[in-house]
Write a protein that holds these residues in place. Structure first.
Motif, PDB file in Angstrom:
ATOM      1  N   ARG A  67       0.843  -1.206   0.000  1.00  0.00           N
ATOM      2  CA  ARG A  67       0.000   0.000   0.000  1.00  0.00           C
ATOM      3  C   ARG A  67       0.878   1.256   0.000  1.00  0.00           C
ATOM      4  NH1 ARG A  67      -5.215  -0.303   1.842  1.00  0.00           N
ATOM      5  NH2 ARG A  67      -4.961  -2.440   1.167  1.00  0.00           N
ATOM      6  N   PHE A  68       1.945   1.278   0.798  1.00  0.00           N
ATOM      7  CA  PHE A  68       2.848   2.429   0.822  1.00  0.00           C
ATOM      8  C   PHE A  68       3.456   2.652  -0.557  1.00  0.00           C
ATOM      9  CE2 PHE A  68       7.056   4.323   1.364  1.00  0.00           C
ATOM     10  CZ  PHE A  68       6.713   5.477   2.030  1.00  0.00           C
ATOM     11  N   ARG A  69       3.910   1.574  -1.183  1.00  0.00           N
ATOM     12  CA  ARG A  69       4.520   1.678  -2.513  1.00  0.00           C
ATOM     13  C   ARG A  69       3.506   2.143  -3.556  1.00  0.00           C
ATOM     14  NH1 ARG A  69       5.535  -3.571  -4.378  1.00  0.00           N
ATOM     15  NH2 ARG A  69       3.789  -3.228  -5.751  1.00  0.00           N
ATOM     16  N   GLN A  70       2.303   1.556  -3.541  1.00  0.00           N
ATOM     17  CA  GLN A  70       1.277   1.938  -4.519  1.00  0.00           C
ATOM     18  C   GLN A  70       0.898   3.405  -4.358  1.00  0.00           C
ATOM     19  OE1 GLN A  70      -1.785  -0.837  -3.537  1.00  0.00           O
ATOM     20  NE2 GLN A  70      -0.940  -2.491  -4.782  1.00  0.00           N
ATOM     21  N   TRP A  71       0.706   3.848  -3.127  1.00  0.00           N
ATOM     22  CA  TRP A  71       0.337   5.238  -2.890  1.00  0.00           C
ATOM     23  C   TRP A  71       1.486   6.179  -3.240  1.00  0.00           C
ATOM     24  CZ3 TRP A  71      -2.431   4.613   2.481  1.00  0.00           C
ATOM     25  CH2 TRP A  71      -3.674   4.010   2.262  1.00  0.00           C
ATOM     26  N   SER A  72       2.729   5.733  -3.041  1.00  0.00           N
ATOM     27  CA  SER A  72       3.878   6.560  -3.431  1.00  0.00           C
ATOM     28  C   SER A  72       3.910   6.750  -4.948  1.00  0.00           C
ATOM     29  CB  SER A  72       5.185   5.915  -2.972  1.00  0.00           C
ATOM     30  OG  SER A  72       5.262   5.883  -1.585  1.00  0.00           O
ATOM     31  N   GLU A  73       3.749   5.647  -5.671  1.00  0.00           N
ATOM     32  CA  GLU A  73       3.775   5.708  -7.134  1.00  0.00           C
ATOM     33  C   GLU A  73       2.612   6.524  -7.685  1.00  0.00           C
ATOM     34  OE1 GLU A  73       3.857   1.597  -8.272  1.00  0.00           O
ATOM     35  OE2 GLU A  73       5.963   1.371  -7.677  1.00  0.00           O
ATOM     36  N   ALA A  74       1.481   6.512  -6.996  1.00  0.00           N
ATOM     37  CA  ALA A  74       0.296   7.248  -7.452  1.00  0.00           C
ATOM     38  C   ALA A  74       0.317   8.718  -7.024  1.00  0.00           C
ATOM     39  CB  ALA A  74      -0.965   6.567  -6.919  1.00  0.00           C
ATOM     40  N   GLY A  75       1.309   9.110  -6.235  1.00  0.00           N
ATOM     41  CA  GLY A  75       1.406  10.501  -5.799  1.00  0.00           C
ATOM     42  C   GLY A  75       0.491  10.866  -4.643  1.00  0.00           C
ATOM     43  N   VAL A  76      -0.019   9.862  -3.935  1.00  0.00           N
ATOM     44  CA  VAL A  76      -0.947  10.120  -2.829  1.00  0.00           C
ATOM     45  C   VAL A  76      -0.247  10.877  -1.702  1.00  0.00           C
ATOM     46  CG1 VAL A  76      -2.360   9.016  -1.042  1.00  0.00           C
ATOM     47  CG2 VAL A  76      -2.411   8.162  -3.387  1.00  0.00           C
ATOM     48  N   TRP A  77       0.980  10.478  -1.356  1.00  0.00           N
ATOM     49  CA  TRP A  77       1.692  11.142  -0.251  1.00  0.00           C
ATOM     50  C   TRP A  77       1.996  12.593  -0.593  1.00  0.00           C
ATOM     51  CZ3 TRP A  77       0.600   8.504   3.649  1.00  0.00           C
ATOM     52  CH2 TRP A  77       0.608   7.120   3.631  1.00  0.00           C
ATOM     53  N   GLU A  78       2.334  12.848  -1.852  1.00  0.00           N
ATOM     54  CA  GLU A  78       2.599  14.220  -2.280  1.00  0.00           C
ATOM     55  C   GLU A  78       1.323  15.069  -2.179  1.00  0.00           C
ATOM     56  OE1 GLU A  78       4.181  16.557  -6.222  1.00  0.00           O
ATOM     57  OE2 GLU A  78       4.672  14.450  -5.959  1.00  0.00           O
ATOM     58  N   THR A  79       0.202  14.511  -2.588  1.00  0.00           N
ATOM     59  CA  THR A  79      -1.086  15.217  -2.498  1.00  0.00           C
ATOM     60  C   THR A  79      -1.414  15.524  -1.041  1.00  0.00           C
ATOM     61  OG1 THR A  79      -1.883  14.101  -4.476  1.00  0.00           O
ATOM     62  CG2 THR A  79      -3.556  15.050  -3.010  1.00  0.00           C
ATOM     63  N   ILE A  80      -1.190  14.559  -0.162  1.00  0.00           N
ATOM     64  CA  ILE A  80      -1.460  14.770   1.265  1.00  0.00           C
ATOM     65  C   ILE A  80      -0.568  15.884   1.807  1.00  0.00           C
ATOM     66  CG2 ILE A  80      -1.178  13.726   3.552  1.00  0.00           C
ATOM     67  CD1 ILE A  80      -2.164  11.092   2.299  1.00  0.00           C
ATOM     68  N   ALA A  81       0.715  15.859   1.476  1.00  0.00           N
ATOM     69  CA  ALA A  81       1.645  16.875   1.967  1.00  0.00           C
ATOM     70  C   ALA A  81       1.253  18.280   1.475  1.00  0.00           C
ATOM     71  CB  ALA A  81       3.072  16.545   1.538  1.00  0.00           C
ATOM     72  N   VAL A  82       0.922  18.379   0.207  1.00  0.00           N
ATOM     73  CA  VAL A  82       0.543  19.681  -0.364  1.00  0.00           C
ATOM     74  C   VAL A  82      -0.759  20.190   0.271  1.00  0.00           C
ATOM     75  CG1 VAL A  82      -0.255  20.806  -2.484  1.00  0.00           C
ATOM     76  CG2 VAL A  82       1.774  19.363  -2.536  1.00  0.00           C
ATOM     77  N   THR A  83      -1.721  19.295   0.428  1.00  0.00           N
ATOM     78  CA  THR A  83      -3.018  19.690   1.000  1.00  0.00           C
ATOM     79  C   THR A  83      -2.868  20.129   2.450  1.00  0.00           C
ATOM     80  OG1 THR A  83      -4.145  18.152  -0.463  1.00  0.00           O
ATOM     81  CG2 THR A  83      -5.378  18.943   1.450  1.00  0.00           C
ATOM     82  N   LEU A  84      -2.086  19.388   3.207  1.00  0.00           N
ATOM     83  CA  LEU A  84      -1.930  19.723   4.627  1.00  0.00           C
ATOM     84  C   LEU A  84      -1.057  20.964   4.849  1.00  0.00           C
ATOM     85  CD1 LEU A  84      -1.601  16.183   6.207  1.00  0.00           C
ATOM     86  CD2 LEU A  84      -3.631  17.640   6.058  1.00  0.00           C
ATOM     87  N   ALA A  85      -0.184  21.244   3.874  1.00  0.00           N
ATOM     88  CA  ALA A  85       0.671  22.436   4.003  1.00  0.00           C
ATOM     89  C   ALA A  85      -0.171  23.665   3.754  1.00  0.00           C
ATOM     90  CB  ALA A  85       1.814  22.375   3.015  1.00  0.00           C
TER      91      ALA A  85
END
Length: 85
Positions: A67-85
Motif C-alpha cells: 500500500r505504501f509503494r502503490q500510494w507513493s507511485e500514485a502521488g498520494v503522499w505528495e497530495t497529502i503533503a501539499v493539502t496539509l501544508a
C-alpha cells in the motif's frame, strides 16, 4: 488506539485524500482498512524498524509495504503533503 496512531480528527482530514475506500471498490479482494495501514506506516517510520517487525494489529507487513509503494507511485503522499501544508 496506541500512542502515535491517528486521532479521529486527523483521520477525518486524511480519509478524503486517500484512494477509493474498500466499500466503494466493487468486486475483487477488498483491501484492509486504510486507517490501520496508515497507522502501520507511521509506526514503521516513527520506530525505524524493519517492515517485518510492524505489529500485526496494523495488518500484514506485506500489505503495509504494498500500500505504501502503490500510494507513493500514485502521488498520494505528495497530495497529502501539499493539502496539509
Amino acid at each position: 488506539m496506541s500512542r502515535g496512531d491517528l486521532t479521529e480528527a486527523a483521520w477525518r482530514v486524511l480519509k478524503g485524500l486517500l484512494p477509493i475506500e474498500a466499500e466503494n471498490r466493487g468486486r475483487g479482494r477488498r483491501p484492509e482498512q486504510n486507517r490501520s495501514i496508515i497507522n502501520g506506516i507511521l509506526w514503521r517510520l516513527r520506530c525505524g524498524a524493519p517492515l517485518r517487525d510492524v505489529p500485526p494489529k496494523y495488518g500484514s507487513w506485506n500489505t503495509i509495504y504494498r500500500r505504501f509503494r502503490q500510494w507513493s507511485e500514485a502521488g498520494v503522499w505528495e497530495t497529502i503533503a501539499v493539502t496539509l501544508a
